[in-house]
Write a protein that holds these residues in place. Structure first.
Motif, mmCIF file in Angstrom:
data_model
loop_
_atom_site.group_PDB
_atom_site.id
_atom_site.type_symbol
_atom_site.label_atom_id
_atom_site.label_comp_id
_atom_site.label_asym_id
_atom_site.label_seq_id
_atom_site.Cartn_x
_atom_site.Cartn_y
_atom_site.Cartn_z
ATOM 1 N N HIS A 147 -38.420 102.783 32.581
ATOM 2 C CA HIS A 147 -37.786 102.115 31.440
ATOM 3 C C HIS A 147 -37.115 103.135 30.519
ATOM 4 O O HIS A 147 -36.028 102.890 29.991
ATOM 5 N N PHE A 201 -33.705 95.812 35.572
ATOM 6 C CA PHE A 201 -35.046 95.283 35.346
ATOM 7 C C PHE A 201 -35.049 93.772 35.150
ATOM 8 O O PHE A 201 -35.686 93.239 34.247
ATOM 9 N N THR A 202 -34.301 93.090 36.015
ATOM 10 C CA THR A 202 -34.376 91.635 36.092
ATOM 11 C C THR A 202 -34.610 91.267 37.550
ATOM 12 O O THR A 202 -34.181 91.981 38.462
ATOM 13 N N LYS A 246 -29.154 91.434 30.377
ATOM 14 C CA LYS A 246 -29.749 92.505 29.568
ATOM 15 C C LYS A 246 -28.735 93.522 29.095
ATOM 16 O O LYS A 246 -28.862 94.072 27.998
ATOM 17 N N MET A 250 -41.550 93.559 39.516
ATOM 18 C CA MET A 250 -41.300 93.243 38.106
ATOM 19 C C MET A 250 -42.615 93.184 37.330
ATOM 20 O O MET A 250 -42.695 93.675 36.193
ATOM 21 N N HIS A 253 -44.030 95.785 34.277
ATOM 22 C CA HIS A 253 -44.169 95.076 32.996
ATOM 23 C C HIS A 253 -42.809 94.595 32.468
ATOM 24 O O HIS A 253 -42.503 94.721 31.286
ATOM 25 N N SER A 254 -42.006 94.033 33.375
ATOM 26 C CA SER A 254 -40.705 93.496 32.991
ATOM 27 C C SER A 254 -40.700 91.989 33.191
ATOM 28 O O SER A 254 -41.328 91.466 34.109
ATOM 29 N N THR A 255 -39.992 91.324 32.322
ATOM 30 C CA THR A 255 -39.811 89.876 32.437
ATOM 31 C C THR A 255 -38.344 89.553 32.271
ATOM 32 O O THR A 255 -37.600 90.270 31.605
#
Length: 508
Positions: A277, A326-327, A410, A488, A492-494
Motif C-alpha cells: 500500500h 487494490f480493487t 480509486k 484482497m 486488507h483492501s476493500t
C-alpha cells in the motif's frame, strides 16, 4: 495419498527433455516429433487436472504436495495451485506444443535435439514456478529458467543473439540477486523452523519495523519488475525478443515475463501488505509510464519483432496498474490480462515468424500488399492485432476494461491517462497492418504459399481462444475471482462502495 498432479505434469517434460537429448544422431530429426508428443501428453495431463479442480474453492490451494527438502533451513518441496496459478500453468502448457509446431522447420536436424530439449526443460520450470508454494523453491525455479532461455537465444537467435542473450542474463541475474537478499531477510524475519519458507507461514508476519517490510518488499518487487518488464528496467526485452526465434519469443513474452506480474500479485501483496500500500501510488505512476512509453516506442519501430516487444511493455503496464489499484475488479482484470496477452502476443510473434521465414527480413518496410498473396496470414495478424488493441469482441477487451474500471474507482486520473494507451495501440497496430498487408501486390510475394497445414494448426487454436475469451471470459473469471478475493482480504483492501445507491427492485 492423492495423485501428485503437479509433480507429474512438471516431470513429464523434464523426462522428455532428457529423452530428446539422448536420441542417437541418426534419429536427431525425430527430436521434434518426440518433443511434440511429450508436450501434448503434458497438456492432456493438465486438462485432466483442471477438470478435477474445484471451482467452488478456487481461492484455496488445491493438489497440494509438501515434502521436506532442506529441513535445516526450513525449505520444503511444496506445490499447489489456486485459481490464479491454475490459469498460468494452463497457459504455459497450451503454448508449448504450439511453439514446438511453429519451430518445426526453423531448426536444422543436427541441432533439433538441443533446441527441443531446452524447450521441454523450460516447460518444467514454468509449471514449477507457478505451482511453487515455498519461497526458496520459487526462487530456485525463478533463476533456473534463465539457463534454457539463455541458450535458446544465444544458440538459435539472430545476428545479434550473443549480445541479446548476455543482456537478458545480466538483467535477470541482477534482479535475482536482489531477490535472494530479500528471501534471506524474509526467512530471518519469519517463524524459522522446518517450514520457514512456506508462503502460508510468511503471510501476515506483522514485521517489527516498517523499514524492514518495505526493504524486503522492494527486493522482491525489483526482481519482478525486471522480469515483467517494467520501465525503466525493460531494455533487455526488445533485444531478446527481436533476436530470439519466434517460438522462443512467444514463451519469453507470453509466459516467462508473466512470472513477474504473477509474483507481484501472489507474493509481494500477501507477504508485504502494508509496504505494498505504501509503494502503490509510485508503482502506479511507473505503470502508466510503461503504458505510454511502450506504446510510443512501438509506433516508431521499423523492426517487426521489436515492435511487438514494445507493445508488450505497454500491456504489462496495464497489468501492473490493475494489480496495484487494490480493487477486486482491477486485479481480476490483470490476471485475465496475463492470459489474454499470452495468446494474442503468441499469435503476433508466430505470424511474424512465418512472414520472416518467407521474406528473410524483420524490417516492416520490406513488406507490403500481402493480404492479396497471403490472405489467411493477413487475417490472423489482423485478429491478433485487434485483440492487442482491445477491440470489443476479442479477448483483451474485457481484461483491459476491467483493469481501467477497477483503477478508476480509486485512481480516476490514472485510469484516464491509461486510456491513452488504447488510442496509441490503435495507431501502432493499424499502421503496421496498413504498411505490411495493404496496397498493391508485391512481385516477390507472387509465389508465396498462404498458411500451410502445419501453420494452420499453429495459428487456428490461438485465434479460436482469442475469439472465445472475447465473447465468453466467464469460465476463466470464475476460477480467478475467488483467489483475487483472498488476496484482497490478505492485504486488507476493500472495494469502494457504489456512489449511486440502488434500491430494492433495481430502482434508484
Amino acid at each position: 495419498m492423492d495423485f501428485p498432479w503437479l509433480t507429474v505434469i512438471g516431470a513429464v517434460p523434464l523426462v522428455g527433455s532428457v529423452a530428446v537429448g539422448a536420441l542417437p544422431r541418426a534419429l536427431a530429426p525425430r527430436a521434434r516429433h518426440l518433443a511434440l508428443a511429450v508436450s501434448l501428453v503434458t497438456l492432456a495431463l493438465t486438462v485432466a487436472m483442471v477438470l478435477q479442480f474445484d471451482t467452488g474453492k478456487a481461492g484455496e490451494y488445491q493438489f497440494a504436495e509438501q515434502h521436506q527438502w532442506i529441513p535445516q533451513f526450513g525449505v520444503s518441496y511444496a506445490l499447489g495451485v489456486d485459481g490464479i496459478a491454475l490459469v498460468m500453468v494452463a497457459l504455459s502448457v497450451i503454448l508449448v506444443p504450439v511453439c514446438v509446431l511453429a519451430a518445426w522447420n526453423e531448426v536444422g536436424a543436427e541441432k533439433a535435439r538441443l533446441f527441443f530439449g531446452l524447450i521441454l526443460a523450460l516447460e518444467t520450470m514454468m509449471v514449477g514456478v507457478f505451482a511453487a508454494r515455498d519461497i526458496f523453491l520459487f526462487y530456485v525455479l525463478f533463476e533456473a529458467m534463465l539457463i534454457p532461455v539463455y541458450f535458446l537465444i544465444g544458440s538459435f537467435g539472430g545476428p545479434r543473439r550473443s549480445y541479446a542473450a548476455v543482456k537478458f542474463l545480466i538483467y535477470s541475474l541482477a534482479g535475482g540477486l536482489v531477490m535472494l537478499v530479500a528471501v534471506i531477510g524474509l526467512y530471518a524475519a519469519g517463524p524459522g523452523g522446518e517450514t520457514g519458507f512456506l508462503t502460508s507461514n510468511l503471510t501476515g508476519l506483522g514485521f517489527s519495523s516498517d523499514v524492514i517490510e518495505r526493504l524486503l518488499f522492494l527486493g522482491f518487487f525489483f526482481a519482478f519488475a525486471v522480469k515483467a518488464p517494467m520501465w525503466p528496467v525493460h531494455t533487455w526485452l526488445p533485444d531478446a525478443a527481436a533476436e530470439a526465434p519466434a517460438g522462443v519469443a512467444v514463451l519469453l513474452v507470453g509466459v516467462l515475463d508473466k512470472v513477474g506480474t504473477f509474483g507481484m500479485l501472489t507474493l509481494c501483496l500477501p507477504l508485504f501488505p502494508d509496504a505494498a500500500h505504501w509503494a502503490g501510488p509510485v508503482i502506479i505512476a511507473f505503470a502508466l509510464v510503461s503504458v505510454i512509453y511502450g506504446a510510443l516506442l512501438a509506433i516508431g519501430q521499423s523492426d517487426l519483432k521489436r515492435l511487438i516487444a514494445y507493445t508488450s511493455i505497454s500491456h504489462f503496464g496495464f497489468i501492473v496498474l490493475g494489480i496495484f489499484a487494490f480493487t477486486s475488479t482491477g486485479q481480476s482484470g490483470s490476471t485475465l490480462y496475463m492470459v489474454n496477452h499470452g495468446f494474442s502476443t503468441a499469435a503476433l510473434f508466430l505470424v511474424a515468424g512465418m512472414l520472416i521465414a518467407r521474406r528473410g527480413s524483420q524490417q516492416i518496410e520490406d513488406y507490403g500488399g500481402l493480404q492479396r498473396s497471403t490472405p489467411m496470414l493477413a487475417a490472423a495478424f489482423l485478429i491478433a492485432g485487434l485483440s492487442s488493441l482491445a477491440l470489443p469482441g476479442l479477448s483483451s477487451f474485457i481484461s483491459e476494461f476491467l483493469v481501467l474500471a477497477g483503477t478508476y474507482v480509486k485512481y480516476p486520473a490514472a485510469a484516464v491517462i491509461g486510456t491513452l494507451g488504447i488510442v496509441l495501440a490503435a495507431l501502432y497496430i493499424l499502421l503496421t497492418y496498413q504498411r505490411m498487408f495493404t496496397g498493391p501486390a508485391k512481385e516477390y510475394a507472387a509465389g508465396w504459399k498462404d498458411l500451410s497445414v502445419r501453420e494452420g494448426w499453429v495459428v487456428a487454436p490461438l485465434v479460436a481462444v482469442i475469439v472465445l475469451l472475447g465473447f465468453y471470459p466467464n469460465p476463466v473469471l470464475k476460477v480467478i475471482n475467488p483467489a483475487v478475493h483472498r488476496t484482497m482480504t490478505t492485504v486488507h483492501s476493500t472495494d469502494p462502495a457504489p456512489t449511486v445507491p440502488v434500491e430494492a427492485g433495481g430502482q434508484k
